[in-house]
Design a protein around this motif. Sequence first.
Motif, PDB file in Angstrom:
ATOM      1  N   MET A 186      -0.830   8.081   2.176  1.00 35.81           N
ATOM      2  CA  MET A 186      -0.205   7.201   3.006  1.00 35.81           C
ATOM      3  C   MET A 186      -0.924   6.840   4.297  1.00 35.81           C
ATOM      4  O   MET A 186      -0.149   5.874   5.141  1.00 35.81           O
ATOM      5  CB  MET A 186       1.264   8.140   3.314  1.00 35.81           C
ATOM      6  CG  MET A 186       2.170   8.218   2.088  1.00 35.81           C
ATOM      7  SD  MET A 186       2.668   6.460   1.528  1.00 35.81           S
ATOM      8  CE  MET A 186       3.880   6.292   2.729  1.00 35.81           C
ATOM      9  N   LEU A 187      -1.808   7.799   4.948  1.00 35.56           N
ATOM     10  CA  LEU A 187      -2.585   7.486   5.982  1.00 35.56           C
ATOM     11  C   LEU A 187      -2.982   6.087   6.047  1.00 35.56           C
ATOM     12  O   LEU A 187      -3.079   5.565   7.124  1.00 35.56           O
ATOM     13  CB  LEU A 187      -3.558   8.472   6.074  1.00 35.56           C
ATOM     14  CG  LEU A 187      -4.244   8.632   7.498  1.00 35.56           C
ATOM     15  CD1 LEU A 187      -3.303   8.879   8.529  1.00 35.56           C
ATOM     16  CD2 LEU A 187      -5.522   9.540   7.377  1.00 35.56           C
ATOM     17  N   THR A 188      -3.286   5.807   4.863  1.00 36.87           N
ATOM     18  CA  THR A 188      -4.137   4.425   4.827  1.00 36.87           C
ATOM     19  C   THR A 188      -3.098   3.339   4.959  1.00 36.87           C
ATOM     20  O   THR A 188      -3.260   2.429   5.831  1.00 36.87           O
ATOM     21  CB  THR A 188      -4.635   4.059   3.330  1.00 36.87           C
ATOM     22  OG1 THR A 188      -5.671   5.099   3.044  1.00 36.87           O
ATOM     23  CG2 THR A 188      -5.310   2.658   3.242  1.00 36.87           C
ATOM     24  N   LEU A 189      -1.733   3.475   4.678  1.00 40.48           N
ATOM     25  CA  LEU A 189      -0.726   2.424   4.732  1.00 40.48           C
ATOM     26  C   LEU A 189      -0.327   2.437   6.111  1.00 40.48           C
ATOM     27  O   LEU A 189      -0.271   1.389   6.538  1.00 40.48           O
ATOM     28  CB  LEU A 189       0.678   2.931   4.100  1.00 40.48           C
ATOM     29  CG  LEU A 189       1.415   1.931   3.944  1.00 40.48           C
ATOM     30  CD1 LEU A 189       1.218   0.707   3.478  1.00 40.48           C
ATOM     31  CD2 LEU A 189       2.787   2.401   3.333  1.00 40.48           C
ATOM     32  N   PHE A 190      -0.523   3.519   7.026  1.00 40.18           N
ATOM     33  CA  PHE A 190      -0.347   3.675   8.349  1.00 40.18           C
ATOM     34  C   PHE A 190      -1.144   2.859   9.042  1.00 40.18           C
ATOM     35  O   PHE A 190      -0.858   2.078  10.132  1.00 40.18           O
ATOM     36  CB  PHE A 190      -0.252   4.998   9.009  1.00 40.18           C
ATOM     37  CG  PHE A 190       1.217   5.761   8.376  1.00 40.18           C
ATOM     38  CD1 PHE A 190       2.315   5.093   8.347  1.00 40.18           C
ATOM     39  CD2 PHE A 190       1.028   6.905   8.115  1.00 40.18           C
ATOM     40  CE1 PHE A 190       3.374   5.853   8.288  1.00 40.18           C
ATOM     41  CE2 PHE A 190       1.936   7.614   7.804  1.00 40.18           C
ATOM     42  CZ  PHE A 190       3.336   7.136   8.035  1.00 40.18           C
TER      43      PHE A 190
END
Length: 489
Positions: A1-5
């Motif tokens: 999810m860090l990538t989505l942020f």
Amino acid sequence: MLTLFLVLFPVVAAAAVLLSTNATAKTTALVGAIGELLIAGLAFFTFAANDQYQFGFDYAWFEAAANGTGGVRLSGAIDGISLLPVVLTGLVTPLIILSTFKQTYARPTSFYALILFMQAALMGVFVARDGFLFYFFFEAALIPIYFLAAMWGGENRIAVTFKFFVYTIFGSLLMLVALVYLYRQTPLVNGVHSAAIADFYALNLPAKAQGWVFWAFFIAFAVKMPLFPFHTWQPDTYVESPTPATMLLAGIMLKMGVYGLIRLILPVVPEGVNIWGSTAMIMAVIGIVYGAIIAIRQRDMKRLIAYSSFSHVGLMAAGVFSRSEMGLQGALIQMLAHGINVVGLFFIAELILQRTGTRQLDQLGGITRNTPRLTVYFLIILLGSVALPLTNGFVGEFLLLAGVYGYNHYIGLAAGLTIIFGAVYMLRMYQKSMFGQPAPRTAAFADLAGSDSYVLLILCVFVFWMGLYPASFLKLTEPAVLNLMQFIK
């Protein structure tokens, strides 16, 4: 999810800038860009040095249909190949915004929001795991930079940006055709094709098909970098664009092309690279030498740096087409190093223009007499650009030249001319602008202070960090590069 942020946070920050006032727009933009830097820094410092994708997200984009269409997903993650471009995008964007704090731009809410929208698109390119998502962000990055150049550029901005737009749209159309073809070649799973880049790697296309797919991808990426002979849009666009837009173009956007060579061309069409890679290598080396020779002849600092960037990106492309571990490692770390150096150089050229009213070298001189900070920072970034040992540029250029030399000794020697020519035009620029008798325009030149000094100081820290301890970056990229090598014939 860090990538989505990483992808969504700049969009939210851009929306906040649009809702802010003209007086607070640049501060709001800087806060948003620093927030993105913190997310990118978290990804860098928590990244596990292996060949796996990390921090990923994966959602359905186009619903699968009964006739076998669909299979396009919102899928993204970070591996060792995408990590350094992500760090570069996170690091450079707040510095670009900070560099404008002593300037005033018309319609500042729109200006700074476009910078953040572009940051989001660039992040999307580097983390995309789906071919069509990659294409979407690849095209999305064009829109903000087009408006930045067309609305805040110089006198010839309309003609120049139109040429840039036509070049990039033509190349991108070829890439879209290639992606549709690859998508249709993937095997049906539950009646659906796949657009996953990893599934493209598994294809075993005929040599003829690989040849035309190679050129479709290569032209798209060669225009973005740019490579000879697709470079004619670059010098005028860099010069006519406002300096923050030029920093985005040279510091980050051209890395999309180098990244595309590594991510898509080498592993997807290895036979096409076998057939046409030597042609691409020769084009890259011609660009190295041609760009450097033209840079030597320039009198305008900004145009000189533009041709310098053109020459340096040719070396990155040559390293990629050497198809060696050293060449690929060199290209990845040089993307980061070049982004840091070229942003610093363009910023210094803009500072000199603001304080003297000119970038013409024959109208400058003697600046160093009253500017110890600028003198030191300028020299450090310049030496990084000419690849002095213990600076960031040396690591990348050493690995790139070693890879190209291993590919072909004669081509390696020709590519090595970049070190000699680079020293000539960079040291000449420094000598003409900083030394000698003060010109009328430079007699009252004041030294750096405040935000200007902070921007260059941070860039200089990275010049030495990468030059003194390159293993902190190379150890993170090595597993992914070795994994990619298995797809390269």
